[in-house]
Design a protein around this motif. Structure first.
Motif: not given
Length: 415
Positions: A51-58, A127-133, A184-186, A209-213
């Motif tokens: 859920l924490a990963a989903e929150s960050l991704a969204l 988008i991914v890198r600026s969010a630290g993912l 989306l890592n799967g 299912n964006w938690h794997g972004l």
């Protein structure tokens, strides 16, 4: 809910009809302004991390990023605590879902799914890198697979032909010359929300299912196609047509390998937990996979243009924990996957046997899929013009199959 959305007037709550695998405690809240929100509560550390990963991704999906996508992603609303668990509140998206094995070939669902995956992969990596993912290069993705193969082999429960097959693939430099993309890592077939279109058939209107972004190997989002043999060529062809990146001739081979390696992940997972039941189950699945492979085609080194055998026609039979831990619960209230095909199930069997023994036995019975000619999926046949009438009939049949699925969904939902 009110803590996550101050000032909101909740007029009602209910459970969702799509109960997924019950990995989350969840509900739907109706607001006075007409909106409906999905609330998911983590039950343990693993789901809390998801859920924490989903929150960050969204939240990483800015308005600009969302405008690029031809479908909707859930809007982040807020977070709060429910009892001892952390709760994530998101927008509830409409639409129905289709299990991988039931995705029809042809126009509509399959082609729309392929285009949707290409759209995700076309997002700017910033988008991914600026969010630290997480961001992995092709070489880092390759090293991850190398470690997984070694970890699985170290358990002593992987058939030698599989270990050799995977190690040959890791050693093949040509397979790993790809451009890392947003993934989306799967993604799974049930990540897509569809709505019917009179002209084009079912179309993807939302994606869950964006938690794997992350940034990584685009093949990871095509691995689920091992469980969708009928639709796979059309999904892949639509993906290739819609992709703005340089052609990746090895993407299907890597996707097949990643699908096979889900069995290895399940094995390593069980071994790390010291769970002999999981280890035995994974070992049985690996044996079934090995038995489905031709002895003369174990290496993926030469398979880029010639294809590679796979016994993964039914990857969805792998336990959920081994298949990227994707949750399909409490994110849409429009469709219950268990009910969509209820009519066919009732006609074929008076009861559903969900025992582990039955699932393993079914896996052993899966026939090997012959993927000879992988490259042909991305190339139209020379006599395509002569076969136009046949293709049109096939497309019409696919449209009918897709709409039949939709009608079954509507019927089961209204009962």
């Amino acid at each position: 809910m009110t803590a996550a959305l101050p000032g909101a007037e909740v007029t009602g709550t209910r459970t969702l009809s799509a109960d997924g695998d019950a990995r989350f405690d969840s509900a739907v809240a109706s607001l006075a302004d007409g909106r409906e929100l999905a609330i998911r509560v983590a039950d343990d550390d693993e789901t809390a991390r998801e859920l924490a990963a989903e929150s960050l991704a969204l939240r990483a999906l800015t308005a600009g990023a969302r405008a690029i996508l031809p479908f909707r992603a859930p809007e982040y609303v807020g977070e709060t605590r429910v009892g001892d668990g952390r709760a994530l509140v998101t927008e509830l998206l409409p639409g129905f879902q289709v299990e991988a094995a039931h995705v029809p070939a042809g126009r509509g669902t399959a082609e729309s799914m392929g285009a949707a995956i290409a759209a995700v992969h076309g997002l700017p990596v910033s988008i991914v890198r600026s969010a630290g993912l997480v961001s992995r290069s092709a070489e880092e993705s390759r090293e991850d697979i190398r470690r997984l193969v070694d970890d699985a082999a170290s358990t002593g429960r992987v058939p030698a032909r599989l270990t050799a097959r995977w190690r040959d693939a890791v050693a093949d430099d040509e397979l790993w010359r790809f451009e890392s993309t947003v993934t989306l890592n799967g993604v799974q077939s049930t990540s897509f929300l569809l709505e019917d279109d009179d002209e084009r058939g079912p179309q993807v209107t939302g994606l869950l299912n964006w938690h794997g972004l992350s940034v990584g190997d685009p093949a990871v989002d095509l691995a689920w196609l091992s469980a969708a043999p009928d639709a796979a060529p059309d999904v892949q062809a639509a993906y290739a047509r819609s992709s703005e990146r340089s052609p990746d001739g090895a993407i299907e081979v890597r996707a097949r390998m990643l699908a096979e390696l889900e069995f290895a992940r399940w094995l390593v997972h069980g071994d790390s937990l010291h769970r002999p039941d999981i280890v035995d189950d994974a070992a049985a699945l690996l044996e079934a996979l090995a038995e489905g492979l031709r002895a003369d085609d174990l290496a993926v080194v030469a398979a880029r243009n010639e294809g590679v055998d796979s016994a993964l026609d039914a990857l969805d039979r792998v336990p959920a924990e081994a298949a990227a831990l994707i949750d399909t619960s409490m994110q849409t209230d429009a469709y219950n996957p268990d009910e969509l095909w209820a009519q066919e199930s009732e006609e074929g069997s008076s009861s559903t046997d969900t025992s582990e023994a039955a699932r393993r036995a079914a896996m052993v019975d899966v026939e090997t899929e012959d993927l000879t000619g992988v490259g042909d999926i991305f190339t139209a046949p020379a006599d395509a013009g002569d076969e136009a009438d046949d293709d049109e009939r096939d497309d019409d049949e696919a449209q009918r199959a897709a709409r039949a699925a939709l009608q079954r969904w509507k019927s089961s939902d209204s009962e």
